[in-house]
Design a protein around this motif. Structure first.
Motif, mmCIF file in Angstrom:
data_model
loop_
_atom_site.group_PDB
_atom_site.id
_atom_site.type_symbol
_atom_site.label_atom_id
_atom_site.label_comp_id
_atom_site.label_asym_id
_atom_site.label_seq_id
_atom_site.Cartn_x
_atom_site.Cartn_y
_atom_site.Cartn_z
ATOM 1 N N PRO A 242 0.834 -1.208 0.000
ATOM 2 C CA PRO A 242 0.000 0.000 0.000
ATOM 3 C C PRO A 242 0.868 1.257 0.000
ATOM 4 C CG PRO A 242 -0.772 -1.590 1.629
ATOM 5 C CD PRO A 242 0.539 -2.098 1.138
ATOM 6 N N ALA A 243 0.486 2.224 -0.816
ATOM 7 C CA ALA A 243 1.264 3.459 -0.926
ATOM 8 C C ALA A 243 1.331 4.171 0.424
ATOM 9 C CB ALA A 243 0.664 4.375 -1.987
ATOM 10 N N LEU A 244 2.511 4.679 0.732
ATOM 11 C CA LEU A 244 2.691 5.456 1.950
ATOM 12 C C LEU A 244 2.082 6.845 1.769
ATOM 13 C CD1 LEU A 244 6.428 4.536 2.659
ATOM 14 C CD2 LEU A 244 4.363 3.384 3.487
ATOM 15 N N LYS A 245 1.929 7.554 2.841
ATOM 16 C CA LYS A 245 1.430 8.920 2.748
ATOM 17 C C LYS A 245 2.460 9.799 2.051
ATOM 18 C CE LYS A 245 -1.513 8.793 6.882
ATOM 19 N NZ LYS A 245 -1.792 9.420 8.199
ATOM 20 N N ALA A 246 1.989 10.785 1.358
ATOM 21 C CA ALA A 246 2.895 11.698 0.669
ATOM 22 C C ALA A 246 3.858 12.322 1.674
ATOM 23 C CB ALA A 246 2.102 12.781 -0.050
ATOM 24 N N GLY A 247 5.125 12.334 1.310
ATOM 25 C CA GLY A 247 6.143 12.912 2.179
ATOM 26 C C GLY A 247 6.742 11.951 3.180
ATOM 27 N N VAL A 248 6.249 10.705 3.241
ATOM 28 C CA VAL A 248 6.765 9.713 4.187
ATOM 29 C C VAL A 248 7.821 8.845 3.496
ATOM 30 C CG1 VAL A 248 6.189 7.722 5.625
ATOM 31 C CG2 VAL A 248 4.618 9.664 5.486
ATOM 32 N N ASN A 249 8.986 8.700 4.120
ATOM 33 C CA ASN A 249 10.056 7.898 3.551
ATOM 34 C C ASN A 249 9.742 6.408 3.656
ATOM 35 O OD1 ASN A 249 11.290 10.358 3.299
ATOM 36 N ND2 ASN A 249 12.875 9.979 4.834
ATOM 37 N N ALA A 250 10.291 5.645 2.724
ATOM 38 C CA ALA A 250 10.155 4.186 2.760
ATOM 39 C C ALA A 250 11.387 3.620 3.455
ATOM 40 C CB ALA A 250 10.023 3.625 1.349
#
Length: 246
Positions: free
Chosen positions: A104-112
């Protein structure tokens, strides 16, 4: 009316210009400074069961990171890499040249942020992990350049020299299995030998179709004809040379 000294005006203008330049640098340096960081507490050549942590920085303000694909450096086989920790719901998939983690895509601006465990590091000075991170809107950041001064450098892990007595371990079962399948027909001697058999059988079929006799039979027939012809010539000459009967 007070008039500021020329030196004061010049200094003020220089300060304003410096502040403006600094603001421009801050505004333009944001995207370029983003990259993938890599680190490990056991960053040493020939170290075993090494956990390597990655931090793929988010560049987009509107889309979140949905996948990270890594091309492994030479000396590390995909079968020697296992998944450690990562974003919730993300899964690890090995490939021929590396691995992919996605979910699932992370929130915008959150690093992986994630980690992997490598069975053994190769005996080299550094390892470059070329990475491609994909966002939910389809955009891809390609951190694959080997020049660290480039705009999209690959994450590089510097290694200390191997410990005294450290040796390479035997290949993992998965790596051995990956090398066990039969080679392609273009390089395998067995298929080449098999490829010559149809031509030989085709020649035999062609010979059998030619009057039903093989090449050996034809040679015997020709030899017999030559012998008979020679005997006939011999008899004719003998009769012509003997005295005629009364």
């Amino acid at each position: 009316m007070f008039t500021a000294p020329t030196q004061y005006v010049t200094a003020r203008r220089l300060a304003l210009a410096a502040a403006a330049s600094g603001a421009v640098l801050l505004l333009t340096a944001g995207p370029a400074s983003a990259h993938v960081e890599v680190e490990s507490a056991k960053a040493q050549a020939l170290a075993e069961n090494v956990e390597i942590s990655f931090d793929a920085e988010a560049e987009s303000d509107t889309a979140g990171i949905a996948a990270v694909r890594v091309i492994l450096p030479k000396g590390i086989a995909p079968g020697d890499v296992t998944y450690g920790e990562g974003p919730k719901g993300w899964k690890f998939t090995a490939a021929d040249d590396g691995y992919t983690i996605k979910g699932p895509a992370l929130k915008a601006g959150v690093n992986a942020e994630y980690s992997v465990v490598v069975r053994q590091l190769p005996d080299v000075k550094e390892l470059a992990f070329k990475s491609l991170q994909t966002y939910s809107d389809g955009k891809i950041d390609r951190w694959i350049e080997l020049d660290e001064s480039s705009e999209q450098p690959a994450p590089v892990l510097k290694l200390k020299a191997a410990a005294p007595g450290a040796k390479p371990v035997s290949p993992s079962p998965s790596e051995t299995a990956s090398e066990s399948p039969s080679p392609s027909p273009s390089v395998s001697p067995t298929p080449t030998a098999e490829a010559t058999e149809p031509s030989a059988s085709a020649s035999a079929e062609a010979a059998s179709d030619d009057g039903g006799m093989s090449a050996g039979v034809w040679i015997g027939v020709v030899a017999a004809v030559v012998v008979v012809a020679g005997a006939a010539v011999y008899l004719v000459r003998r009769r012509s040379s003997s005295p005629s009967s009364v």
